[in-house]
Scaffold this active site. Structure first.
Site, mmCIF file in Angstrom:
data_model
loop_
_atom_site.group_PDB
_atom_site.id
_atom_site.type_symbol
_atom_site.label_atom_id
_atom_site.label_comp_id
_atom_site.label_asym_id
_atom_site.label_seq_id
_atom_site.Cartn_x
_atom_site.Cartn_y
_atom_site.Cartn_z
ATOM 1 N N CYS A 1 69.086 42.019 58.620
ATOM 2 C CA CYS A 1 67.898 41.885 59.461
ATOM 3 C C CYS A 1 67.427 43.250 59.946
ATOM 4 O O CYS A 1 66.233 43.499 60.071
ATOM 5 C CB CYS A 1 68.204 40.979 60.657
ATOM 6 S SG CYS A 1 68.504 39.262 60.199
ATOM 7 N N ASP B 1 75.615 38.740 61.427
ATOM 8 C CA ASP B 1 74.744 39.378 60.441
ATOM 9 C C ASP B 1 75.587 40.345 59.618
ATOM 10 O O ASP B 1 75.314 41.535 59.541
ATOM 11 C CB ASP B 1 73.607 40.099 61.161
ATOM 12 C CG ASP B 1 72.563 40.644 60.182
ATOM 13 O OD1 ASP B 1 72.530 40.171 59.029
ATOM 14 O OD2 ASP B 1 71.794 41.544 60.570
ATOM 15 N N ARG C 1 63.912 37.459 68.278
ATOM 16 C CA ARG C 1 64.632 36.340 67.657
ATOM 17 C C ARG C 1 65.886 35.935 68.443
ATOM 18 O O ARG C 1 66.355 34.810 68.305
ATOM 19 C CB ARG C 1 65.041 36.704 66.225
ATOM 20 C CG ARG C 1 66.101 37.796 66.149
ATOM 21 C CD ARG C 1 66.226 38.369 64.758
ATOM 22 N NE ARG C 1 67.304 39.363 64.658
ATOM 23 C CZ ARG C 1 67.217 40.612 65.094
ATOM 24 N NH1 ARG C 1 66.104 41.028 65.678
ATOM 25 N NH2 ARG C 1 68.230 41.450 64.962
ATOM 26 N N CYS D 1 87.640 20.270 54.478
ATOM 27 C CA CYS D 1 87.868 19.451 53.283
ATOM 28 C C CYS D 1 86.939 19.846 52.137
ATOM 29 O O CYS D 1 86.824 19.121 51.144
ATOM 30 C CB CYS D 1 87.677 17.977 53.625
ATOM 31 S SG CYS D 1 86.003 17.570 54.184
ATOM 32 N N LYS E 1 76.289 41.411 74.595
ATOM 33 C CA LYS E 1 75.712 40.145 74.148
ATOM 34 C C LYS E 1 76.623 38.956 74.463
ATOM 35 O O LYS E 1 76.158 37.913 74.934
ATOM 36 C CB LYS E 1 75.448 40.185 72.642
ATOM 37 C CG LYS E 1 74.298 41.064 72.222
ATOM 38 C CD LYS E 1 74.083 40.957 70.714
ATOM 39 C CE LYS E 1 72.930 41.836 70.261
ATOM 40 N NZ LYS E 1 72.713 41.734 68.797
#
Length: 320
Positions: free
Chosen positions: A177, A122, A65, A159, A78
């Site tokens: 996950c 996550d 993913r 807002c 990462k």
């Protein structure tokens, strides 16, 4: 022909809109599955300054993913890899990588330095921390969550009401996950929607996505939209903080689970008498602490805050 020619053909963009994007700054919290489509779309659209924040390294289990990464990236940070991909996609923008957790100490200044925040983490503790700080700073937050075959994306703060106004109570489950599983395509779908919402906010498009929540369920192919412009902010909320020596800190994790508590002065039992200090309840994710706070606040007269175990070291990479 300009790389932005196709989007500049849109009346909502044009030359003026493209200049707005070039002058804009976006903070992306998390460089995982949601960020995998969001980051390239923001970079491709010409957002002038993007900051990517993530403390983790690439794992093989991410790749189904988190499609910014390849097998060769396993073990690498990462944030740094994602930033490098963005620079390769668009050399006209500036991308900064921060290899750190989104902590209460560094987050306020980071949010104040950006026009909009994308919550791609996550971690519901990071999501609520981002919402609290964005609400206080008047900075729009595009937050999303995905699990299994579905999830949601919404435009908060700025807002509009905050994440707490829509989800005021502790989550029913601490599933993530990693613990419950997720399908890659639904993550990509919702991450792309985050990018679209962000671009619309930066362009000043009407109607604004702020105050709107979109739910996606790919099991039965259901999509739902909710307007929450009138949602009230909760009268009491437990903030996520970094505990300090002046706090009464309770580490809720047993010693077998966490041999080193969240703070050196932390105790492992709840107080049995009132104390003038701020009570900080700590655990791994913040969920156990939040649920304990909801129950303990019925009798505790003072302030209660939450702490989730996080790292604090920051490594910067600011080449463009």
């Amino acid at each position: 022909m300009s790389r932005y020619a196709r989007q500049m053909q849109l009346p909502a963009v044009g030359a003026t809109g493209q200049q707005r994007l070039a002058a804009a700054s976006v903070l992306v919290v998390g460089a995982g599955g949601l960020a995998a489509p969001a980051l390239p779309l923001l970079a491709g659209a010409g957002v002038g300054r993007i900051t990517v924040l993530d403390p983790d390294t690439v794992a093989l289990s991410n790749l189904h993913r988190q499609t910014l990464f390849s097998e060769a990236d396993v073990g690498a940070p990462k944030a740094a890899i994602a930033a490098a991909r963005m620079r390769a996609l668009n050399s006209e923008i500036t991308v900064t990588a921060l290899q750190d957790a989104f902590s209460p100490d560094m987050a306020p200044a980071l949010i104040a330095d950006h026009d909009i925040v994308l919550d791609c983490a996550d971690s519901y503790a990071a999501s609520y921390l981002a919402s609290d700080l964005c609400l206080a700073a008047g900075v729009p937050l595009i937050s999303a969550s995905v699990l299994g075959h579905g999830g949601y994306v919404g435009g908060f703060c700025g807002c509009a009401p905050s994440l707490r106004a829509v989800f005021p109570d502790a989550p029913d489950s601490g599933a993530s996950c990693a613990t419950a599983g997720v399908m890659g395509p639904v993550v990509a779908q919702i991450g792309a929607m985050q990018a679209q919402m962000s671009l619309q906010v930066l362009l000043g498009a009407e109607p604004s996505p702020l105050g709107t929540l979109v739910q996606v369920n790919t099991t039965g192919w259901h999509h739902a939209r909710m307007d929450f412009h009138d949602a009230p902010e909760p009268t009491r909320a437990f903030a996520f903080v970094t505990p300090g020596s002046g706090d009464l800190i309770v580490e809720l994790r047993p010693e077998a689970e966490a041999p080193t508590p969240v703070h050196p002065s932390a105790r492992r039992t709840l107080p049995d008498a009132p104390d003038p200090r701020r009570l900080v309840l700590a655990c791994a994710t913040g969920l156990r602490a939040w649920r304990t706070a909801e129950e303990f606040s019925k009798t505790w007269p003072g302030e209660i805050a939450l702490a989730a175990a996080t790292t604090t070291h920051v490594t910067k990479d600011t080449s463009s």
